[in-house]
Design a protein around this motif. Structure first.
Motif, PDB file in Angstrom:
ATOM      1  N   ALA A 229       0.817  -1.219   0.000  1.00 42.03           N
ATOM      2  CA  ALA A 229       0.000   0.000   0.000  1.00 42.03           C
ATOM      3  C   ALA A 229       0.850   1.269   0.000  1.00 42.03           C
ATOM      4  CB  ALA A 229      -0.933  -0.001   1.209  1.00 42.03           C
ATOM      5  N   LYS A 230       2.146   1.128  -0.041  1.00 42.86           N
ATOM      6  CA  LYS A 230       3.056   2.278   0.014  1.00 42.86           C
ATOM      7  C   LYS A 230       2.760   3.284  -1.108  1.00 42.86           C
ATOM      8  CE  LYS A 230       7.998   3.208   0.453  1.00 42.86           C
ATOM      9  NZ  LYS A 230       9.334   2.617   0.502  1.00 42.86           N
ATOM     10  N   GLU A 231       2.558   2.781  -2.307  1.00 47.60           N
ATOM     11  CA  GLU A 231       2.298   3.658  -3.450  1.00 47.60           C
ATOM     12  C   GLU A 231       0.987   4.433  -3.266  1.00 47.60           C
ATOM     13  OE1 GLU A 231       1.530   3.390  -8.261  1.00 47.60           O
ATOM     14  OE2 GLU A 231       2.534   1.723  -7.270  1.00 47.60           O
ATOM     15  N   PHE A 232      -0.040   3.777  -2.749  1.00 50.72           N
ATOM     16  CA  PHE A 232      -1.326   4.449  -2.525  1.00 50.72           C
ATOM     17  C   PHE A 232      -1.153   5.651  -1.604  1.00 50.72           C
ATOM     18  CE2 PHE A 232      -4.932   5.038   0.382  1.00 50.72           C
ATOM     19  CZ  PHE A 232      -5.905   5.439  -0.521  1.00 50.72           C
TER      20      PHE A 232
ATOM     21  N   TYR B 265       6.693   9.344   3.147  1.00 52.20           N
ATOM     22  CA  TYR B 265       7.368   8.171   3.689  1.00 52.20           C
ATOM     23  C   TYR B 265       8.513   8.645   4.583  1.00 52.20           C
ATOM     24  CZ  TYR B 265      10.521   4.131   3.624  1.00 52.20           C
ATOM     25  OH  TYR B 265      11.362   3.115   3.985  1.00 52.20           O
ATOM     26  N   ILE B 266       8.554   8.163   5.833  1.00 49.44           N
ATOM     27  CA  ILE B 266       9.616   8.601   6.746  1.00 49.44           C
ATOM     28  C   ILE B 266      10.561   7.472   7.136  1.00 49.44           C
ATOM     29  CG2 ILE B 266       8.324  10.585   7.637  1.00 49.44           C
ATOM     30  CD1 ILE B 266       7.750   8.859  10.163  1.00 49.44           C
TER      31      ILE B 266
ATOM     32  N   VAL C  25       8.128  -2.552   7.870  1.00 49.01           N
ATOM     33  CA  VAL C  25       6.993  -2.010   7.131  1.00 49.01           C
ATOM     34  C   VAL C  25       7.132  -0.488   7.061  1.00 49.01           C
ATOM     35  CG1 VAL C  25       5.392  -3.901   7.635  1.00 49.01           C
ATOM     36  CG2 VAL C  25       5.592  -2.004   9.237  1.00 49.01           C
ATOM     37  N   PRO C  26       6.573   0.125   6.022  1.00 48.89           N
ATOM     38  CA  PRO C  26       6.728   1.567   5.855  1.00 48.89           C
ATOM     39  C   PRO C  26       5.865   2.382   6.821  1.00 48.89           C
ATOM     40  CG  PRO C  26       5.636   0.587   3.934  1.00 48.89           C
ATOM     41  CD  PRO C  26       5.931  -0.512   4.889  1.00 48.89           C
ATOM     42  N   LYS C  27       6.440   3.500   7.259  1.00 49.79           N
ATOM     43  CA  LYS C  27       5.715   4.468   8.083  1.00 49.79           C
ATOM     44  C   LYS C  27       5.639   5.784   7.317  1.00 49.79           C
ATOM     45  CE  LYS C  27       5.272   6.639  12.575  1.00 49.79           C
ATOM     46  NZ  LYS C  27       5.664   6.636  13.994  1.00 49.79           N
ATOM     47  N   PHE C  28       4.480   6.428   7.419  1.00 47.49           N
ATOM     48  CA  PHE C  28       4.221   7.690   6.739  1.00 47.49           C
ATOM     49  C   PHE C  28       3.710   8.726   7.731  1.00 47.49           C
ATOM     50  CE2 PHE C  28       3.910   4.670   3.317  1.00 47.49           C
ATOM     51  CZ  PHE C  28       4.277   5.360   2.171  1.00 47.49           C
TER      52      PHE C  28
END
Length: 152
Positions: free
Chosen positions: A118-121, A129-130, A143-146
């Motif tokens: 879901a990173k792209e969404f 993105y941090i 996992v990515p954090k935003f």
């Protein structure tokens, strides 16, 4: 007709099931999904205590989101769409609604941790993105954090 409305406490199980089906869409194994269902259970208390909204088509819930505010940050705890509706614009509708609700509550920034798929969404929605953080679902997984800044 599609509308977004406040979720009801009695819908907790239905929302939990939507979250699980939505996450399973990405092909995770049974161990991951078992942990996910335990950790990402939507409780009646969560729905009562936090802004939680469902997107419905007719009488069918096709997605939802939930916001959690603590002393240190406000986070998007849930944003899930039924798999058959993924990629059809419902996530964007929920995101736009969530931003509006945050503005109404005076929230200036919202954090979120998501699956890599879901990173792209979230990038398209304007979240920044941090970095990666440890997953609470799977050991040794990042996992990515935003962060999303909410403008007036």
């Amino acid at each position: 007709m599609v509308k977004i409305r406040r979720a009801e406490a009695f819908e907790s199980e239905a929302l939990t099931n939507i979250a699980a089906r939505s996450e399973a869409y990405w092909g995770y194994d049974s161990t991951f999904m078992k942990n996910f269902k335990r950790l990402y259970r939507v409780t009646e208390k969560f729905i009562i205590d936090n802004p939680t909204y469902a997107i419905v088509e007719g009488k069918e819930i096709i997605g939802f989101y939930g916001i959690l505010s603590t002393e240190t940050e406000t986070s998007l705890e849930f944003l899930y769409i039924e798999p058959t509706f993924i990629g059809k614009g419902y996530g964007k509708l929920l995101w736009t609604h969530m931003v509006s609700i945050c503005r109404c509550h005076g929230i200036k920034e919202i954090a979120l941790v998501t699956s890599p798929q879901a990173k792209e969404f979230y990038s398209k929605m304007g979240a920044k993105y941090i970095g990666d953080v440890d997953s609470i679902v799977a050991e040794n997984k990042k996992v990515p954090k935003f962060i999303y800044k909410i403008e007036k």
